[in-house]
Write a protein that holds these residues in place. Structure first.
Motif: not given
Lengths: 388, 165
Positions: A18, A35, B160-165
């Motif tokens: 990720i 995402g 929010r951060i752009m990609v997160s798990p």
């Protein structure tokens, strides 16, 4: 040079797939991100206000290792009301720094070197690494797309060896949105009981089940004594940044986890615990409102994706859809990279969540309708270009 | 169906420009069903109109002031407050009228180009009405939130951060 100091265990640990996408996407402009693995809502105001108030009142010191007793009592009541599981607040509830810490503690508390833990993929990226860090061995089993990513008891059973100690399951699931119903959980529980295993059940999305109420595997007959139930405030109450979770289970295991927790963490943040108390006491309305909004967006996105030829099942919970991209002939990494470059839409390639995630992408619909609408238009353009 | 109607009303109340096709997908109906439902709700006076929430303070060429006026009146036999309310709300400069519990009777929201305009309206039109006993005028200095929408430019920024798990 100084890397020689790093333990071999950590050296062999692969960085999460990720991360790479995060780096790519954050360098670009005008990106719509599907995402993001967290709610698009800000924490309900009454929760924020309660936390403010606790600070003003001077609640800035440590709490008991296991967390504020009041909070553990509320957690116990909440779990009983919503999921019909009974835990004693003084001995069977531990407040943690997010559900992630709870999973880490659970694994460290139960694993001996090289004990095997079955990890059902596709799943949250940290289960297998956490098993390995705790000295165990992660054995992955694959939930299949043709079964709507529901793991079958036979598939679990085939992976069991003499060394198997536990299995980690997550329903509603990140990244597939799949929810296991009571019958399906009961069938898995049969295998678990037959082989005397422990279940670590990640129920962080339990509130976000849209078609029917989520069942906890701990509520299945004779499972309460072999289930470690992990949950928290992040998803249902939109409190990801507060880092507050909890874990419940058999007294001996929770006490063992508390022992590790007291030496390594002391306690979860006090101000967050005060916020959580308010969330449980007066947050239900907000949860229901957010749930309605997620459901509406889920319906919209699933319809749009199927319509453009990216087939997906209707996910029963969480805020993810996990469509197949096989029609485009690309693998999921290629698809996600090109989509980002050509259309500026960020999704997470399915393979980062496990082998059977290949050929799929994870789209989070926890973003505004306006953004969802625009991203679906961009996605459609992209798919049309690569299919005839 | 009642439940879907409420869901539809809530969606439209938040965003009047949401297309029927989109709504249909969101609440699991067909586009035709949504359009029929909207027509029905309009006919039943459950949907009273569609308007746009404008933050006029960001439109620099535009001049305007809003005042909230507390009005005390003498209720009239058999019609109560309805008669006087209707005499007040017919003025085009009146944007809202509510019957209130508590220290006064009618809460009247008035818009004008300048404070002078509003003062003139209050002294010449409103306070001279037969049953009006008194008026108290409060000018709005700044709108922070209106009809559920926060008037702040960075409030809806995604943090929010752009990609997160």
């Amino acid at each position: 040079m100084s890397s020689s100091y790093i333990s071999s265990n950590v050296q062999t640990l692969k960085p999460s797939g990720i991360r790479k996408f995060f780096d790519l996407a954050s360098k670009m402009d005008n990106v719509i991100s599907l995402g993001v693995g967290e709610p698009d809502f800000v924490t309900p105001w009454n929760v924020i206000e309660a936390s403010y108030h606790s600070l003003e009142q001077g609640y800035t010191a440590y709490t008991a290792n296991a967390g504020l007793l009041e909070l553990r009592e509320e957690i116990s009541i909440y779990l009983n009301d919503k999921f019909h599981v009974t835990y004693h607040p003084e001995t069977q509830v531990l407040v943690t720094v997010g559900a992630s810490q709870a999973i880490d503690l659970a694994l460290r508390a139960v694993l001996d070197p090289l004990d095997e833990v079955i990890v059902v993929e596709p799943c949250f990226v940290s289960y297998a690494p956490t098993v390995n860090l705790a000295g165990g061995k992660a054995v992955t089993v694959q939930a299949k797309p043709e079964n709507e990513f529901k793991i079958l008891p036979s598939e679990v059973e085939a992976a069991i060896t003499e060394k198997t100690k536990a299995i980690i399951i997550c329903s509603p699931n990140n990244p597939t949105g799949t929810v296991l119903n009571k019958e399906e959980l009961t069938a898995i529980a049969e295998v678990v009981k037959k082989h005397d295993l422990l279940v670590i059940s990640d129920e962080i999305y339990a509130e976000l089940a849209y078609d029917e109420r989520a069942t906890s595997i701990a509520a299945v007959e004779d499972m309460i004594d072999r289930t470690i139930l992990v949950s928290g405030f992040s998803k249902a109450f939109a409190m990801t940044g507060w880092r507050l979770g909890y874990v419940t289970g058999p007294k001996e295991i929770i006490q063992a986890m508390t022992k590790i927790h007291q030496y390594t963490m002391m306690c979860a943040p006090t101000m967050a615990q005060h916020g959580a108390l308010e969330a449980l006491r007066n947050g239900n309305e907000s949860v229901l409102e957010m749930k309605v909004s997620y459901r509406q967006r889920r319906n919209f996105v699933v319809d749009a994706l199927n319509d453009m030829g990216l087939s997906c099942h209707l996910p029963g919970g969480a805020f993810y859809v996990f469509p197949s991209i096989k029609e485009t002939g690309m693998n999921s990494e290629e698809f996600a990279e090109r989509l980002l470059e050509e259309q500026r839409v960020a999704v997470v390639p399915g393979h980062v969540f496990g082998e059977s995630g290949e050929g799929h992408i994870r789209c989070s619909y926890a973003t505004s309708m306006k953004q969802l609408d625009e991203s679906m238009k961009r996605l459609r353009k992209f798919v049309e270009k690569y299919t005839d | 169906m009642e439940e879907k109607e409420i869901e539809l009303l809530k969606l439209l109340e938040k965003n009047g420009r949401l297309e029927s096709e989109t709504i249909a997908k969101m609440i699991e109906l067909t586009t035709e069903q949504v359009e029929e439902m909207i027509a029905k709700l309009e006919k039943e006076n459950k949907i009273m109109g569609y308007s746009t929430l404008v933050n006029w303070s960001n439109v620099y060429e535009y001049e305007g002031v809003t005042a909230m006026i507390d009005v005390k009146v003498t209720p009239m036999r058999s019609v109560g407050f309805d008669n006087i309310a209707s005499r007040v709300y017919r003025f085009p400069e009146v944007k809202a009228v509510y019957l209130m519990s508590g220290a006064y009777d009618l809460s009247v929201s008035v818009e004008g180009k300048t404070m002078m305009d509003v003062s003139r309206f209050v002294s010449e039109k409103l306070s001279t009405l037969d049953t009006v006993i008194s008026t108290t005028t409060h000018f709005v200095l700044k709108k922070y939130k209106h009809d559920g929408i926060i008037f702040s430019d960075d409030d809806d920024k995604d943090k929010r951060i752009m990609v997160s798990p």
